[in-house]
Scaffold this motif. Structure first.
Motif, PDB file in Angstrom:
ATOM      1  N   TYR A   1      22.619  37.202  37.805  1.00 24.87           N
ATOM      2  CA  TYR A   1      21.906  38.129  38.701  1.00 24.87           C
ATOM      3  C   TYR A   1      22.659  39.450  38.807  1.00 24.87           C
ATOM      4  O   TYR A   1      23.142  39.796  39.885  1.00 24.87           O
ATOM      5  N   PRO A   2      22.798  40.179  37.711  1.00 26.37           N
ATOM      6  CA  PRO A   2      23.636  41.397  37.776  1.00 26.37           C
ATOM      7  C   PRO A   2      23.174  42.395  38.823  1.00 26.37           C
ATOM      8  O   PRO A   2      23.983  43.172  39.337  1.00 26.37           O
ATOM      9  N   ASN A   3      21.908  42.333  39.169  1.00 17.04           N
ATOM     10  CA  ASN A   3      21.406  43.316  40.126  1.00 17.04           C
ATOM     11  C   ASN A   3      21.800  43.069  41.572  1.00 17.04           C
ATOM     12  O   ASN A   3      21.488  43.886  42.433  1.00 17.04           O
ATOM     13  N   VAL A   4      22.510  41.955  41.842  1.00 16.50           N
ATOM     14  CA  VAL A   4      23.029  41.802  43.211  1.00 16.50           C
ATOM     15  C   VAL A   4      24.169  42.795  43.431  1.00 16.50           C
ATOM     16  O   VAL A   4      24.573  43.046  44.551  1.00 16.50           O
ATOM     17  N   PHE A   5      24.672  43.371  42.334  1.00 17.84           N
ATOM     18  CA  PHE A   5      25.806  44.290  42.458  1.00 17.84           C
ATOM     19  C   PHE A   5      25.378  45.754  42.336  1.00 17.84           C
ATOM     20  O   PHE A   5      24.480  46.078  41.573  1.00 17.84           O
ATOM     21  N   ASP A   6      26.066  46.586  43.109  1.00 13.28           N
ATOM     22  CA  ASP A   6      25.960  48.033  42.903  1.00 13.28           C
ATOM     23  C   ASP A   6      27.331  48.513  42.426  1.00 13.28           C
ATOM     24  O   ASP A   6      27.520  48.792  41.252  1.00 13.28           O
ATOM     25  N   VAL A   7      28.316  48.535  43.341  1.00 11.38           N
ATOM     26  CA  VAL A   7      29.686  48.871  42.946  1.00 11.38           C
ATOM     27  C   VAL A   7      30.572  47.647  43.175  1.00 11.38           C
ATOM     28  O   VAL A   7      30.580  47.078  44.261  1.00 11.38           O
ATOM     29  N   ILE A   8      31.289  47.245  42.135  1.00 10.63           N
ATOM     30  CA  ILE A   8      32.280  46.169  42.236  1.00 10.63           C
ATOM     31  C   ILE A   8      33.651  46.827  42.231  1.00 10.63           C
ATOM     32  O   ILE A   8      33.919  47.667  41.376  1.00 10.63           O
ATOM     33  N   VAL A   9      34.507  46.464  43.183  1.00 11.09           N
ATOM     34  CA  VAL A   9      35.891  46.977  43.122  1.00 11.09           C
ATOM     35  C   VAL A   9      36.820  45.782  43.022  1.00 11.09           C
ATOM     36  O   VAL A   9      36.675  44.797  43.739  1.00 11.09           O
ATOM     37  N   THR A  10      37.762  45.861  42.085  1.00 11.99           N
ATOM     38  CA  THR A  10      38.610  44.705  41.856  1.00 11.99           C
ATOM     39  C   THR A  10      39.933  45.096  41.216  1.00 11.99           C
ATOM     40  O   THR A  10      40.128  46.245  40.811  1.00 11.99           O
ATOM     41  N   GLY A  11      40.836  44.139  41.127  1.00 13.74           N
ATOM     42  CA  GLY A  11      42.168  44.389  40.588  1.00 13.74           C
ATOM     43  C   GLY A  11      42.163  44.545  39.072  1.00 13.74           C
ATOM     44  O   GLY A  11      41.134  44.373  38.411  1.00 13.74           O
ATOM     45  N   ASN A  12      43.324  44.860  38.549  1.00 18.03           N
ATOM     46  CA  ASN A  12      43.467  45.232  37.144  1.00 18.03           C
ATOM     47  C   ASN A  12      42.984  44.133  36.193  1.00 18.03           C
ATOM     48  O   ASN A  12      42.131  44.382  35.325  1.00 18.03           O
ATOM     49  N   MET A  13      43.470  42.926  36.352  1.00 19.14           N
ATOM     50  CA  MET A  13      43.119  41.887  35.378  1.00 19.14           C
ATOM     51  C   MET A  13      41.691  41.381  35.583  1.00 19.14           C
ATOM     52  O   MET A  13      40.952  41.176  34.608  1.00 19.14           O
ATOM     53  N   PHE A  14      41.271  41.193  36.830  1.00 16.21           N
ATOM     54  CA  PHE A  14      39.897  40.734  37.045  1.00 16.21           C
ATOM     55  C   PHE A  14      38.907  41.775  36.496  1.00 16.21           C
ATOM     56  O   PHE A  14      37.881  41.438  35.917  1.00 16.21           O
ATOM     57  N   GLY A  15      39.259  43.045  36.684  1.00 13.13           N
ATOM     58  CA  GLY A  15      38.380  44.116  36.197  1.00 13.13           C
ATOM     59  C   GLY A  15      38.303  44.155  34.681  1.00 13.13           C
ATOM     60  O   GLY A  15      37.255  44.437  34.098  1.00 13.13           O
ATOM     61  N   ASP A  16      39.434  43.863  34.042  1.00 16.51           N
ATOM     62  CA  ASP A  16      39.462  43.806  32.577  1.00 16.51           C
ATOM     63  C   ASP A  16      38.502  42.729  32.084  1.00 16.51           C
ATOM     64  O   ASP A  16      37.673  42.966  31.203  1.00 16.51           O
ATOM     65  N   ILE A  17      38.609  41.558  32.683  1.00 16.55           N
ATOM     66  CA  ILE A  17      37.812  40.411  32.211  1.00 16.55           C
ATOM     67  C   ILE A  17      36.328  40.613  32.548  1.00 16.55           C
ATOM     68  O   ILE A  17      35.448  40.420  31.701  1.00 16.55           O
ATOM     69  N   LEU A  18      36.055  41.019  33.774  1.00 14.98           N
ATOM     70  CA  LEU A  18      34.645  41.151  34.183  1.00 14.98           C
ATOM     71  C   LEU A  18      33.912  42.231  33.387  1.00 14.98           C
ATOM     72  O   LEU A  18      32.710  42.123  33.171  1.00 14.98           O
ATOM     73  N   THR A  19      34.630  43.278  32.936  1.00 13.53           N
ATOM     74  CA  THR A  19      33.913  44.331  32.207  1.00 13.53           C
ATOM     75  C   THR A  19      33.630  43.944  30.754  1.00 13.53           C
ATOM     76  O   THR A  19      32.634  44.383  30.200  1.00 13.53           O
ATOM     77  N   ASP A  20      34.481  43.137  30.143  1.00  8.01           N
ATOM     78  CA  ASP A  20      34.093  42.613  28.819  1.00  8.01           C
ATOM     79  C   ASP A  20      32.855  41.725  28.985  1.00  8.01           C
ATOM     80  O   ASP A  20      31.933  41.769  28.172  1.00  8.01           O
TER      81      ASP A  20
END
Ligand code: IPM
Ligand code: MG
Length: 359
Positions: A231-250
């Motif tokens: 459900y990608p549309n539940v999100f607008d802006v996601i803010v997260t730490g360095n490693m979680f952000g790396d993984i979630l964006t791939d």
């Protein structure tokens, strides 16, 4: 406007994709009568081959003196020895840290022409537009690490450490951007297990009170990973730490259809910003004119928007990308039946030409 742009082609396919982004930026300069001065420097494996240092002093200095930096990618099998003490990636991490670009904006947009390439089900969702704000100069990427040997048993550790100010400043960037979007921020952590995540969550929740007009929630990273694909549309802006952000964006790049579609821009408290595609140096495709330059071209658009404040020009690049996709041109990674296969430089030229036409 006059601007100095440092170009860091890096390794693998880096030089090929960055050349297309520079081509498009030169077209922007021509159409809108700006003077962009491009200065190239070495980073990553290419720099190690010359001096042994993945981030030579002169590269960092040139970057610091410029208005914005466009980087392609670093790394490759030549420098992949797991026992090596110096790696190309250290050049990239050192540059991010050296520039203080703590907030990495990674927009995830699904072009409707690329629905077939996306992993999401078109009958469920046909429109995705979210933004991941990844903390970029702290966390486990920069915490203490080492190896030890206790009674003959080898071990290794990495430390995830965040300070309150580090969390505050990146969360504020997320809220400020959310105000210009759909006004929703989701902070992603692992606060059910990690102490650094509990500090992250407390801090994010406190900052959220400064933004009563923006909806806020916190979510565990495992749940966020699941929701993102379903459900990608539940999100607008996601803010997260360095490693979680790396993984979630791939992961998120698969929603957009390809790693070759996702740009990013890293900003800090001061100029210059650092703009780079989220993908790597794809060594096995080097020199074949097959990879998708759109992620780097869209990173150049972000450079215009966030470092040079040229919103109209940034939008013009994004519109040209959209138009070229609408016309049915595709690189290999996003190809489907009935479309025209083009190479890296043809895609770059099509986008540059399309800009001139929409003048
Ligand atoms: C990215 C990359 C880098 C990172 C690597 C190349 C060090 O994966 O920009 O997402 O992990 O930050
Ligand atoms: Mg990554």
């Amino acid at each position: 406007m006059q601007a100095r742009i440092t170009v860091l082609p890096g390794d693998g396919i880096g030089p090929e994709v960055v050349a297309e982004a520079v081509k498009v930026l030169k077209k922007v300069a021509h159409i809108y009568e700006h003077e962009f001065v491009f200065e190239e420097a070495l980073i990553g494996g290419a720099a190690m081959d010359v001096s042994g240092n993945p981030l030579p002093d002169e590269t960092l200095q040139l970057c610091c003196e410029s208005d914005a930096i466009l980087l392609a990618a670093v790394g490759g099998p030549k420098w992949d020895d797991p026992t090596a003490s110096v790696r190309p990636e250290q050049g990239l991490l050192g540059l991010r840290k050296g520039l203080g670009v703590f907030a990495n904006l990674r927009p995830v947009k699904l072009y409707k022409q690329l629905l077939h390439a996306s992993t999401i089900k078109p009958e469920v969702i046909a429109d995705v537009d979210l933004l991941v704000v990844r903390e970029l100069t702290g966390g486990i990427y920069f915490g203490q690490r080492g190896r030890n040997n206790t009674d003959g048993v080898q071990g290794a550790y990495d430390t995830m450490f965040y300070t309150v100010p580090e969390v505050e400043r990146v969360v504020r960037v997320a809220f400020d951007l959310a105000r210009k979007r759909r006004k929703k921020v989701t902070s992603v952590d692992k606060a059910n297990v990690l102490e650094s995540s509990r500090l992250w969550r407390e801090t994010a929740s406190r900052v959220a009170k400064e933004y009563p007009d923006v909806e806020f929630d916190s979510m565990y990273v495992d749940i966020a990973a699941m929701r993102l694909v379903r459900y990608p549309n539940v999100f607008d802006v996601i803010v997260t730490g360095n490693m979680f952000g790396d993984i979630l964006t791939d992961e998120a790049s698969m929603i957009a259809g390809s790693m070759g579609m996702l740009p990013s821009g890293a900003i800090g408290a001061h100029k210059p910003g650092l703009f780079e595609p989220i993908h790597g140096s794809a060594p096995k495709y080097t020199g074949q004119n097959v990879v998708n330059p759109i992620a780097t071209i869209l990173s150049a658009a972000m450079l215009l928007r966030y470092s040079l404040e040229l919103e109209e020009e940034a939008q013009a690049i994004e519109d040209a990308v959209q138009a070229v996709l609408e016309e049915g041109h595709r690189t290999k990674d996003i190809r489907e039946k009935g479309t025209t296969l083009v190479g890296t430089w043809e895609m770059g030229s099509l986008i540059a030409d399309r800009m001139a036409n929409s003048e």
